[in-house]
Design a protein around this motif. Structure first.
Motif, PDB file in Angstrom:
ATOM      1  N   LYS A  42      37.420  44.248  44.101  1.00  0.00           N
ATOM      2  CA  LYS A  42      37.623  42.801  44.093  1.00  0.00           C
ATOM      3  C   LYS A  42      36.409  42.032  43.581  1.00  0.00           C
ATOM      4  CE  LYS A  42      41.207  42.178  47.503  1.00  0.00           C
ATOM      5  NZ  LYS A  42      41.640  41.309  48.588  1.00  0.00           N
ATOM      6  N   ASN A  96      34.783  42.697  40.885  1.00  0.00           N
ATOM      7  CA  ASN A  96      34.686  42.701  39.430  1.00  0.00           C
ATOM      8  C   ASN A  96      35.163  41.389  38.813  1.00  0.00           C
ATOM      9  OD1 ASN A  96      33.643  44.377  37.357  1.00  0.00           O
ATOM     10  ND2 ASN A  96      35.699  44.439  36.509  1.00  0.00           N
ATOM     11  N   GLN A  97      36.223  40.806  39.359  1.00  0.00           N
ATOM     12  CA  GLN A  97      36.679  39.525  38.806  1.00  0.00           C
ATOM     13  C   GLN A  97      35.614  38.449  38.991  1.00  0.00           C
ATOM     14  OE1 GLN A  97      40.345  38.817  40.892  1.00  0.00           O
ATOM     15  NE2 GLN A  97      39.338  38.561  42.862  1.00  0.00           N
ATOM     16  N   LEU A 144      32.946  39.112  36.346  1.00  0.00           N
ATOM     17  CA  LEU A 144      33.422  38.663  35.031  1.00  0.00           C
ATOM     18  C   LEU A 144      33.359  37.143  34.910  1.00  0.00           C
ATOM     19  CD1 LEU A 144      36.458  41.082  34.584  1.00  0.00           C
ATOM     20  CD2 LEU A 144      34.279  41.151  33.342  1.00  0.00           C
ATOM     21  N   ALA A 145      33.725  36.427  35.963  1.00  0.00           N
ATOM     22  CA  ALA A 145      33.668  34.958  35.937  1.00  0.00           C
ATOM     23  C   ALA A 145      32.216  34.479  35.850  1.00  0.00           C
ATOM     24  CB  ALA A 145      34.360  34.377  37.169  1.00  0.00           C
ATOM     25  N   LEU A 173      35.999  33.487  43.629  1.00  0.00           N
ATOM     26  CA  LEU A 173      36.374  33.441  42.221  1.00  0.00           C
ATOM     27  C   LEU A 173      36.620  32.001  41.767  1.00  0.00           C
ATOM     28  CD1 LEU A 173      37.143  34.921  39.599  1.00  0.00           C
ATOM     29  CD2 LEU A 173      39.464  35.117  40.522  1.00  0.00           C
ATOM     30  N   ILE A 182      45.910  34.111  39.214  1.00  0.00           N
ATOM     31  CA  ILE A 182      44.987  34.854  40.081  1.00  0.00           C
ATOM     32  C   ILE A 182      45.782  35.654  41.106  1.00  0.00           C
ATOM     33  CG2 ILE A 182      43.231  34.607  41.887  1.00  0.00           C
ATOM     34  CD1 ILE A 182      42.123  32.215  40.201  1.00  0.00           C
ATOM     35  N   ALA A 196      47.540  38.615  39.480  1.00  0.00           N
ATOM     36  CA  ALA A 196      46.595  39.718  39.281  1.00  0.00           C
ATOM     37  C   ALA A 196      46.338  40.447  40.602  1.00  0.00           C
ATOM     38  CB  ALA A 196      45.287  39.195  38.692  1.00  0.00           C
ATOM     39  N   GLU A 197      46.264  39.710  41.697  1.00  0.00           N
ATOM     40  CA  GLU A 197      46.059  40.335  43.007  1.00  0.00           C
ATOM     41  C   GLU A 197      47.268  41.184  43.397  1.00  0.00           C
ATOM     42  OE1 GLU A 197      44.304  41.659  46.425  1.00  0.00           O
ATOM     43  OE2 GLU A 197      43.418  40.741  44.652  1.00  0.00           O
ATOM     44  N   ARG A 249      46.879  44.357  41.520  1.00  0.00           N
ATOM     45  CA  ARG A 249      45.798  45.165  42.089  1.00  0.00           C
ATOM     46  C   ARG A 249      46.277  45.879  43.356  1.00  0.00           C
ATOM     47  NH1 ARG A 249      40.782  43.374  41.579  1.00  0.00           N
ATOM     48  NH2 ARG A 249      41.392  41.234  41.993  1.00  0.00           N
TER      49      ARG A 249
END
Length: 155
Positions: free
Chosen positions: A15, A17-18, A21-22, A76, A100, A103-104, A107
């Motif tokens: 979790k 990683n997002q 990336l942001a 995030l 978002i 995407a969760e 995941r």
């Protein structure tokens, strides 16, 4: 931004990683602060509880601008706002929140089929044949419905 942000997590993508990336997309410098065991040592867990203020593990957790942010989706969104990545307007904000969460959902579904975490080969095969196409199809449908090259048009 007064200092380098610190992302507290395990040495894994997960979790956090997002959030990484942001931060990178926002140009916000950061460093990883890893727990070197999973589950975390009692000392690391106590450190996270002290820093984050929650009685849960608090990770991923972000230290930035003399504040501590917990709960991955909230972190995030906070990074997105601070970095100028969040849109304006209720409809665009809704769509961002929805993506978002989409995407969760993907995941969470993917974690259930990891053979290295004890899932059967049948679950892994079903994920590839049924679950993944369903989630990717949902994202593809939304992207095609946009009025540009991104989910929110040309933004």
């Amino acid at each position: 931004m007064s200092s380098i942000a610190k992302v507290h997590y395990y040495p894994a993508a997960g979790k956090a990683n997002q959030i990484r990336l942001a931060l990178a997309a926002s140009g916000i410098p950061f460093e990883d602060k890893f727990a070197f065991s999973f589950p975390p040592s009692p000392e690391k867990r106590a450190e996270w509880i002290k820093l984050g203020g929650n009685t849960t593990t608090n990770v991923p957790m972000l230290q930035m601008d003399d504040k501590v942010y917990t709960q991955s989706a909230a972190v995030l969104r906070a990074v997105g706002r601070k970095g100028g990545l969040m849109p304006e307007g209720a409809d665009d904000l809704y769509m961002t929140d929805k993506l978002i969460d989409d995407a969760e959902d993907l995941r969470q579904a993917s974690y259930k089929c990891m053979i290295s975490w004890g899932a059967s080969q049948e679950l892994a095969d079903a994920y590839i044949a049924e679950v993944l196409p369903k989630h990717l199809g949902n994202l593809e449908r939304q992207l095609k419905a946009s009025e540009g090259i991104f989910f929110l048009g040309d933004k």
